[in-house]
Scaffold this motif. Structure first.
Motif, PDB file in Angstrom:
ATOM      1  N   HIS A 154       0.822  -1.239   0.000  1.00 29.67           N
ATOM      2  CA  HIS A 154       0.000   0.000   0.000  1.00 29.67           C
ATOM      3  C   HIS A 154       0.848   1.279   0.000  1.00 29.67           C
ATOM      4  O   HIS A 154       0.916   2.018   0.976  1.00 29.67           O
ATOM      5  CB  HIS A 154      -1.020   0.007   1.122  1.00 29.67           C
ATOM      6  CG  HIS A 154      -0.565  -0.384   2.491  1.00 29.67           C
ATOM      7  ND1 HIS A 154       0.453   0.249   3.172  1.00 29.67           N
ATOM      8  CD2 HIS A 154      -1.033  -1.342   3.336  1.00 29.67           C
ATOM      9  CE1 HIS A 154       0.604  -0.288   4.356  1.00 29.67           C
ATOM     10  NE2 HIS A 154      -0.282  -1.262   4.482  1.00 29.67           N
ATOM     11  N   ASN A 195      -3.256  -2.707  -4.198  1.00 31.27           N
ATOM     12  CA  ASN A 195      -3.951  -3.099  -2.971  1.00 31.27           C
ATOM     13  C   ASN A 195      -5.422  -2.707  -3.062  1.00 31.27           C
ATOM     14  O   ASN A 195      -5.759  -1.542  -3.267  1.00 31.27           O
ATOM     15  CB  ASN A 195      -3.260  -2.390  -1.799  1.00 31.27           C
ATOM     16  CG  ASN A 195      -3.824  -2.757  -0.455  1.00 31.27           C
ATOM     17  OD1 ASN A 195      -5.032  -2.707  -0.226  1.00 31.27           O
ATOM     18  ND2 ASN A 195      -2.945  -3.076   0.485  1.00 31.27           N
ATOM     19  N   ASP A 228      -5.216  -7.531   0.392  1.00 29.53           N
ATOM     20  CA  ASP A 228      -4.966  -7.029   1.749  1.00 29.53           C
ATOM     21  C   ASP A 228      -6.123  -7.469   2.640  1.00 29.53           C
ATOM     22  O   ASP A 228      -6.764  -6.681   3.341  1.00 29.53           O
ATOM     23  CB  ASP A 228      -4.817  -5.508   1.762  1.00 29.53           C
ATOM     24  CG  ASP A 228      -4.266  -4.964   3.072  1.00 29.53           C
ATOM     25  OD1 ASP A 228      -4.094  -5.751   4.026  1.00 29.53           O
ATOM     26  OD2 ASP A 228      -4.026  -3.742   3.156  1.00 29.53           O
TER      27      ASP A 228
END
Length: 267
Positions: A154, A195, A228
């Motif tokens: 991220h 992400n 994620d």
């Protein structure tokens, strides 16, 4: 069944995830994955609230599941290693991430909810959100040297509150200079996580932002799709739709783990 059949950014109840390791494995099999990476948050002594709680128990359960599901899915043992976290002795891969501003000898979370983030900006940075962005991206730039991750996690998580509150103008010259300075420190062929955690939660788009992703693409970075996932429902969420969007942005292929090896998939 998704085009990309793996995810290596997965959190369970051993850190800040909502579902057990076995439930995540079962969900990955149901989605059609052939590979799942289980990645706990590295231990941070200054904030033990979200990170690995019992490493020995984690490894014992990982070993059990790897044996039990060997014929159905390949399991990898990974870590999301914070810039200020402790590296485990054994892991198959490392996701390098920045979760904190370090101001003096104190640590402040980057990816917190907007009211807490605003309080940090006011109290630590004198109300200057771009000073915070400059510090954050200096820390992101340190990942290559201090963590040497297999995947950069991220990358622009400092924008996590933007969908609700628009705290950062990504067109601001100070913000862009800070973000691009971190991109320039990436090694050749760096693997950047795309992400989808924020997208799954419904409060924003993917990381990195499209303009930043295109800058990375121009510099020869590679990209890896990631859930994620902090719960089983997130696994594979909008993978195919994101692949189509990435293709529009100029990304020609993605890399992913198939078993323990990196594989390139054309979009």
């Amino acid at each position: 069944m998704p085009l990309i059949k793996s995810n290596i950014h997965t959190h369970t109840t051993f850190c800040d995830g909502k579902d057990s390791m076995e439930d995540m494995v079962k969900a990955a099999i149901a989605v059609g994955f052939d590979t799942l990476g289980l990645s706990f948050h590295s231990y941070t002594s200054f904030d033990p609230s979200y990170c690995i709680r019992d490493y020995l128990a984690y490894m014992k359960e990982f070993g059990r599941l790897k044996r039990e599901y060997a014929g159905k899915i390949c399991l990898l043992n990974g870590v999301e290693l914070d810039l200020y976290g402790e590296r485990p002795s054994v892991c198959d891969y490392v996701i390098g991430s920045v979760h904190y501003f370090k101001a003096g000898e104190r640590y402040f979370p980057v990816d917190c909810r907007a009211p807490a983030f605003v309080k940090i900006i006011n109290n630590v940075f004198g109300g200057d959100v771009y000073a915070a962005a400059e510090l954050f991206y200096r820390e992101v730039g340190e990942l290559a040297e201090k963590v040497a991750p297999d995947v950069y996690g991220h990358f622009d998580v400092i924008t996590c509150s933007n969908a609700e509150h628009g705290l950062i103008d990504e067109g601001n010259p100070r913000y862009r200079r800070a973000a691009l300075s971190a991109v320039q420190k990436l090694p050749q062929g760096a693997v950047i996580e795309v992400n989808l955690g924020r997208l799954f939660r419904g409060n924003g788009g993917m990381y990195p932002s499209p303009w930043l992703l295109q800058e990375m693409c121009a510099r020869g970075c590679r990209f890896m799709l990631s859930s994620d996932a902090h719960c089983k429902e997130a696994l594979g969420f909008m993978f195919d739709e994101t692949c189509a969007e990435l293709k529009k942005l100029g990304v020609k292929s993605l890399v992913r783990y198939k078993g323990a090896e990196l594989e390139e998939t054309e979009l």
